[in-house]
Design a protein around this motif. Structure first.
Motif, PDB file in Angstrom:
ATOM      1  N   LYS A 129      24.430  -9.707  47.634  1.00  0.00           N
ATOM      2  CA  LYS A 129      23.822  -8.559  46.959  1.00  0.00           C
ATOM      3  C   LYS A 129      24.582  -7.290  47.892  1.00  0.00           C
ATOM      4  N   SER A 161      12.281   5.215  40.508  1.00  0.00           N
ATOM      5  CA  SER A 161      12.622   3.566  40.047  1.00  0.00           C
ATOM      6  C   SER A 161      12.324   3.427  38.626  1.00  0.00           C
ATOM      7  N   ARG A 163       9.341   2.207  37.714  1.00  0.00           N
ATOM      8  CA  ARG A 163       8.268   1.219  37.486  1.00  0.00           C
ATOM      9  C   ARG A 163       6.866   1.583  37.346  1.00  0.00           C
ATOM     10  N   GLU A 176      16.702   2.614  39.797  1.00  0.00           N
ATOM     11  CA  GLU A 176      16.295   1.331  39.128  1.00  0.00           C
ATOM     12  C   GLU A 176      16.864   0.159  39.653  1.00  0.00           C
ATOM     13  N   ARG A 177      18.003   0.363  40.146  1.00  0.00           N
ATOM     14  CA  ARG A 177      18.883  -0.630  40.453  1.00  0.00           C
ATOM     15  C   ARG A 177      18.673  -1.148  42.047  1.00  0.00           C
ATOM     16  N   GLU A 179      16.706  -3.202  45.011  1.00  0.00           N
ATOM     17  CA  GLU A 179      15.866  -4.031  44.984  1.00  0.00           C
ATOM     18  C   GLU A 179      14.762  -4.169  46.172  1.00  0.00           C
ATOM     19  N   LYS A 180      15.333  -3.440  47.324  1.00  0.00           N
ATOM     20  CA  LYS A 180      14.215  -3.395  48.278  1.00  0.00           C
ATOM     21  C   LYS A 180      14.925  -2.334  49.341  1.00  0.00           C
ATOM     22  N   THR A 193      18.989  -2.357  49.937  1.00  0.00           N
ATOM     23  CA  THR A 193      19.683  -3.650  49.029  1.00  0.00           C
ATOM     24  C   THR A 193      19.463  -3.495  47.545  1.00  0.00           C
ATOM     25  N   PHE A 194      20.579  -3.581  46.745  1.00  0.00           N
ATOM     26  CA  PHE A 194      20.659  -3.602  45.532  1.00  0.00           C
ATOM     27  C   PHE A 194      20.522  -4.796  44.627  1.00  0.00           C
ATOM     28  N   SER A 195      19.680  -4.649  43.566  1.00  0.00           N
ATOM     29  CA  SER A 195      19.734  -5.922  42.479  1.00  0.00           C
ATOM     30  C   SER A 195      21.034  -6.137  41.851  1.00  0.00           C
ATOM     31  N   LYS A 196      21.947  -5.221  41.616  1.00  0.00           N
ATOM     32  CA  LYS A 196      23.153  -5.440  41.095  1.00  0.00           C
ATOM     33  C   LYS A 196      24.071  -4.260  41.473  1.00  0.00           C
ATOM     34  N   TYR A 198      26.374  -1.029  42.376  1.00  0.00           N
ATOM     35  CA  TYR A 198      26.244   0.226  42.108  1.00  0.00           C
ATOM     36  C   TYR A 198      27.156   1.209  42.683  1.00  0.00           C
TER      37      TYR A 198
END
Length: 819
Positions: A129, A161, A163, A176-177, A179-180, A193-196, A198
């Motif tokens: 990631k 985000s 959510r 929104e990208r 993750e934590k 940390t990004f989920s995808k 950026y």
């Protein structure tokens, strides 16, 4: 995607000021496959086109300590939260002075790490990631004494985000990208940390709000509208005086960086129409102004340099300029004559005139203490073409409109008189000087009257088409082109609706198909052009529409956050009202020199048949003149007419002048316009945002992060479950899947050069769609006190608030004296 001096129009906000450089709205259709023509300009060429800053730079040791800066703003802020939909330029200006900006924007529109808040920030992992590690300045603290840390990052991420729908956010791009977010090795490190992947991660956490603001929906939605519980900038928010229209920012005693030179900054709400008077009264130190005010200041400075004081100036070009010696003698004689009634009348007039002269003299003396700073604003004015319905739903008609317009002529009319670079923008997504800039306008082409007429003929809009029966309307070339267009649309849609990740071989096949389709289309256009050449021309004839434009569906706007408060949806104006406005526009055009009637007479007189009543041998039958309806462009018995909506306020005169030029350019290819002037308050929210227009002029700010910030402006509109159209900020309502894919790919790559190339490819397709046509970068004119330094026209950059101040002055003995 205003609009100063020359046309301001409206500048549409698309994100907080720190992200969009500074504050103040398309896309290939599936029918047209374009070759990417994004030729990259050299840095030297870009810099030559970009206007330099004009902000009186001075070293800090040359700036006096203390003083108050009175800075004009358009209005008091309705919220202090830049992430809410009704945030405006004043909201962003306050945030820039009192809140952390992890990255700032330099003179070339590039993001630069801000050492006041960060020691370093970098991508430390890409697999599995993307991880960004922020190392905070160990001295960075909030105004309540608490250290800036991971808790603030976490609170802002959770709020933005998307959510938790309890937060009323205007956008969540990038957040929104994530993750934590974690604490690093110590309190000064923050790991994101990004989920995808950026690419625009540098756009995040600017401005950064304290956890007291972002930590709960109530504090985010309501608490931050009128006050901030903690700040962390060179200034802090001291007071908001809504009665007097002032916001006071005071020097922050806890600031750890270079201290602010000023004691305070007072943001004063002064309407642009009132700024000339405010400057003349000496109640402002810094204000964006229009061209007429700039000219008045320049005149006052010339008078001062010539040794001509305000009183002499008033007699030279002010209220006393019309008083000749003979008039003065006559006035004196009447004032002292035997006719008491007449004497009193003349004495009252003389007293009134003397007061006017004295007031003008004082005003000119005050204006001579200012200078005009000028540059190009980081925003461009565009012509938007609403492609949702009507004639402009056909890409060929949109392209015809674009090919009818001489962009360079319009840019020069606005910028040349100001001595500013007058090259029209070559990109929708970057401005000259920015790294992502490349001129992709060749994907559409320059002004070409013959090509515009051929495109219209290809689309079935032909002379006399307004009076023909539907079966007779349209040409064979147009019909064949429509069939080919439908086939190409289906083919490209099938490809676009696939996985979105084409293989290299498939991409090449698509390019070959595109070239073949383009060649066939060019052949059809050539045939149509020949037919158009055989038809009598109405070039230059200005005809206000006499037909009733079709009803449009008002579409909801999602997350617009435009330049006006709100984006209310109104029902389109009744046809009768539109006709009345159009007739009024015609009368005004005639009054201001359009002289359509005279030109029409000359056009008729030039025809081979002559006109009835002309000299001819006795017995010659008077020729029959075809009615205007038979010559106007039409299709299926309907005339080609576009509704051009313009603001009517006192600050929009120059924008309307640009609109008049565009009307004449469209006249030359046979496109009729109905000019409708609406109030400034309703122009954007009730017409542009709601889709109640065909043509409109307004502006978008540039961005340092186009892959993120420009996507909603050019995203393909999607139908909602209720049948309406979700347009985000794409007010032209034109878009394609491929453009969306290119934006997504640009935002998802960590290779900077690859991201720029993808942005350029997207821009070429945006040009080809002709949903919006950039006309000129907006001029930036700023009146500033002559001794004010490090402030003025910043160009692409943002202000460094702690360096703004007044130049040190010295006493006769050489000792420094502050303002």
């Amino acid at each position: 995607m205003s609009q100063i001096g020359a046309p301001r129009g409206r500048t549409c906000s698309r994100s907080p000021r720190s992200r969009t450089l500074r504050s103040v709205a398309t896309l290939t259709s599936a029918v047209l496959a374009v070759t990417v023509l994004a030729g990259c300009s050299s840095d030297e060429a870009d810099e030559a086109r970009a206007a330099a800053q004009d902000n009186a730079p001075a070293a800090r040791d040359k700036v006096a300590d203390g003083g108050t800066l009175r800075w004009a703003v358009d209005a008091l802020p309705t919220t202090l939260n830049t992430f809410q939909a009704d945030a405006d330029g004043t909201t962003s200006r306050i945030a820039g002075a009192v809140l952390p900006s992890l990255y700032t924007i330099d003179e070339r529109g590039r993001p630069r790490l801000n050492p006041d808040y960060l020691e370093t920030a970098q991508v430390v992992e890409t697999e599995p990631k993307q991880v960004v590690l922020y190392k905070l300045n160990q001295q960075a603290v909030w105004s309540d004494g608490r250290e800036i840390g991971a808790a603030d990052f976490v609170a802002q991420w959770r709020a933005l985000s998307g959510r938790d729908t309890a937060y009323w956010t205007a956008r969540n791009s990038g957040y929104e990208r994530i993750e934590k977010i974690e604490r690093g090795k110590n309190d000064l490190e923050v790991r994101v940390t990004f989920s995808k992947p950026y690419a625009d991660w540098q756009s995040l956490f600017t401005p950064l709000y304290p956890k007291q603001v972002m930590g709960s929906p109530n504090s985010f939605n309501d608490g931050a509208r009128t006050t901030l519980k903690a700040t962390a900038g060179p200034f802090l928010l001291k007071a908001i005086d809504r009665k007097n229209g002032d916001v006071t920012l005071a020097r922050n005693p806890r600031w750890w960086g270079q201290p602010a030179k000023l004691d305070s900054v007072v943001l004063k709400a002064v309407a642009r129409a009132d700024r000339a008077d405010a400057l003349a009264e000496g109640t402002l130190d810094l204000a964006e102004i229009d061209r007429s005010t700039a000219e008045r200041i320049s005149l006052a400075l010339r008078d001062a340099r010539a040794g001509r004081g305000g009183a002499q100036a008033a007699l030279a070009h002010g209220p006393g300029s019309s008083i000749t010696p003979s008039k003065a003698l006559k006035s004196w004689a009447l004032a002292h004559g035997s006719d008491d009634e007449k004497a009193q009348e003349v004495q009252a007039a003389r007293e009134k005139n003397q007061k006017a002269i004295a007031a003008y003299a004082t005003a000119q003396d005050n204006l001579a203490t200012y200078v005009v700073r000028k540059s190009l604003e980081p925003a461009y004015t565009q012509l938007s073409l609403n492609g949702e319905s009507g004639p402009l739903a056909d890409e060929r008609v949109r392209r015809a409109v674009a090919r009818a317009i001489n962009r360079r002529e319009l840019a020069e009319s606005v910028l040349k008189p100001l001595g500013l670079p007058a090259d029209p923008p070559g990109s929708h997504l970057a401005l000259a000087g920015q790294a992502a800039y490349a001129d992709s306008s060749d994907a559409l082409g320059n002004q070409d009257t013959a090509e515009a007429r051929a495109l219209l003929a290809d689309a079935g809009w032909v002379p006399g088409g307004a009076v023909r029966k539907p079966a007779e309307a349209g040409t064979k070339a147009g019909s064949e082109a429509e069939e080919k267009a439908a086939g190409q649309k289906a083919g490209e849609k099938e490809k676009a609706d696939g996985s979105g990740a084409k293989t290299e071989g498939a991409e090449k096949e698509a390019e070959k198909g595109a070239e073949k389709g383009a060649a066939e289309k060019d052949a059809a256009a050539t045939d149509a052009k020949k037919q158009a050449a055989d038809t009598a021309s109405d070039e230059g004839l200005y005809i206000v529409g006499d037909d009733k434009p079709g009803e449009r569906r008002a579409a909801p706007v999602i997350g617009a956050g435009g330049p006006e408060n709100g984006t209310g949806i109104l029902t389109p104006a009744p046809a009768a009202a539109r006709q009345s406005a159009a007739l009024l526009a015609r009368a005004e055009a005639l009054d201001t020199g359009t002289n359509a009637a005279a030109h029409a007479a000359q056009t008729i007189a030039r025809t081979d048949k002559g006109v009835a009543g002309a000299y001819a041998p006795r017995g010659t039958a008077a020729p029959v003149t075809a009615p205007e309806e038979s010559k106007a462009l039409g299709k299926d018995g309907k005339a080609l007419s576009l509704r051009f909506v313009l603001p009517s306020g006192p600050g929009s005169e120059s924008l309307r002048a640009v609109g008049d030029r565009i009307v004449r350019m469209l006249d030359a290819v046979g496109i009729r316009t109905e000019v409708t002037k609406v109030s400034d308050d309703s122009f954007f929210k009730d017409h542009v945002a709601s889709g109640d227009y065909d043509l409109a002029l307004y502006s978008w700010p540039a961005s340092a992060f186009p892959a993120t910030d420009a996507r909603p402006i050019f995203a393909k509109p999607e139908p909602a479950s209720d049948g309406s159209l979700l347009v985000e900020q794409n007010y032209s309502r034109v878009g394609t899947d491929r453009i969306d894919q290119l934006f997504d790919q640009a935002a998802g790559t960590l290779d900077e050069e690859e991201a720029r190339e993808l942005v350029r490819q997207a821009d070429a397709r945006i040009w080809a769609a002709a949903g919006s046509i950039p006309l000129y970068q907006r001029p930036q004119l700023v009146a500033a006190k002559a001794d004010l330094v490090n402030a003025g026209a910043w160009g692409l950059a943002g202000p460094r608030y702690q360096d703004i101040g007044f130049k040190k002055r010295e006493t006769p003995k050489g000792a420094e004296r502050n303002r």
